[in-house]
Design a protein around this motif. Sequence first.
Motif, PDB file in Angstrom:
ATOM      1  N   THR A 137       0.839  -1.201   0.000  1.00  0.00           N
ATOM      2  CA  THR A 137       0.000   0.000   0.000  1.00  0.00           C
ATOM      3  C   THR A 137       0.876   1.254   0.000  1.00  0.00           C
ATOM      4  OG1 THR A 137      -0.210  -0.140   2.394  1.00  0.00           O
ATOM      5  CG2 THR A 137      -2.012  -1.062   1.087  1.00  0.00           C
ATOM      6  N   SER A 138       2.092   1.147   0.500  1.00  0.00           N
ATOM      7  CA  SER A 138       3.011   2.285   0.463  1.00  0.00           C
ATOM      8  C   SER A 138       3.332   2.664  -0.981  1.00  0.00           C
ATOM      9  CB  SER A 138       4.314   1.963   1.190  1.00  0.00           C
ATOM     10  OG  SER A 138       4.071   1.732   2.540  1.00  0.00           O
ATOM     11  N   ASP A 141       0.445   4.470  -2.405  1.00  0.00           N
ATOM     12  CA  ASP A 141       0.522   5.874  -1.956  1.00  0.00           C
ATOM     13  C   ASP A 141       1.497   6.667  -2.831  1.00  0.00           C
ATOM     14  OD1 ASP A 141      -1.253   5.507   0.107  1.00  0.00           O
ATOM     15  OD2 ASP A 141       0.229   5.735   1.710  1.00  0.00           O
ATOM     16  N   CYS A 144       0.040   7.257  -6.324  1.00  0.00           N
ATOM     17  CA  CYS A 144      -1.011   8.277  -6.310  1.00  0.00           C
ATOM     18  C   CYS A 144      -0.431   9.679  -6.123  1.00  0.00           C
ATOM     19  CB  CYS A 144      -2.042   7.971  -5.224  1.00  0.00           C
ATOM     20  SG  CYS A 144      -3.051   6.526  -5.603  1.00  0.00           S
ATOM     21  N   LYS A 145       0.529   9.814  -5.246  1.00  0.00           N
ATOM     22  CA  LYS A 145       1.155  11.126  -5.040  1.00  0.00           C
ATOM     23  C   LYS A 145       1.855  11.591  -6.310  1.00  0.00           C
ATOM     24  CE  LYS A 145       1.945  10.518  -0.104  1.00  0.00           C
ATOM     25  NZ  LYS A 145       2.966  10.172   0.897  1.00  0.00           N
ATOM     26  N   THR A 151      -2.810  11.474  -1.834  1.00  0.00           N
ATOM     27  CA  THR A 151      -2.788  10.103  -1.350  1.00  0.00           C
ATOM     28  C   THR A 151      -4.120   9.433  -1.703  1.00  0.00           C
ATOM     29  OG1 THR A 151      -3.771  10.627   0.793  1.00  0.00           O
ATOM     30  CG2 THR A 151      -1.340  10.762   0.626  1.00  0.00           C
ATOM     31  N   LYS A 153      -6.187   8.117   0.293  1.00  0.00           N
ATOM     32  CA  LYS A 153      -7.164   8.570   1.287  1.00  0.00           C
ATOM     33  C   LYS A 153      -7.745   9.939   0.902  1.00  0.00           C
ATOM     34  CE  LYS A 153      -7.671   8.952   6.282  1.00  0.00           C
ATOM     35  NZ  LYS A 153      -7.000   8.802   7.574  1.00  0.00           N
TER      36      LYS A 153
END
Length: 166
Positions: A137-138, A141, A144-145, A151, A153
């Motif tokens: 999941t990192s 992240d 996405c960034k 993020t 979220k």
Amino acid sequence: MKLDIRLQSFFSLLVDCLKEGLGCIHYHQIKRDELFLYLRAGYTKEELALFFYPVLGQNLEFKDFVLMNSRKIFDVKNFALQANMSQSTFNRRFKETFNETAKNWLLLRKQEFVKRDIALSNLSFSEIAEKYKFSSTSYLDTFCKKYFGKTPKEIRKEAIGKNCIG
């Protein structure tokens, strides 16, 4: 083929609504159906065939194969293997068919699908990471960034505020 006034108005309104962030899946389905009605009512089958030929074009079997698998395969090497082609043959055929490199096209599809799942599905971020073959999941992240400036979220929170209920 020149677009009739109904289609010009339709697209103008659609673009305005999308720019305002209307992300409701129901709205998109209704607009898709409306577009098909306008096309069927305003044009003959021959005119529609001429209009869509540049999109459909030649290599329909190859194009269909790519589109059917673009949600599951996100790297050129695996796509070429699945197509039973060398990577160089696959890249050449892809460029001829889509007028874009396979690597770039696949990256854009991955961005589109990842963002859609984050915004519109109830999948957890770990399920999304697994679905799109991120190692963690990192890394989701980080992806996405890099491509969205947010993020997962933040993307989901923003989408919840824009999407309609139902």
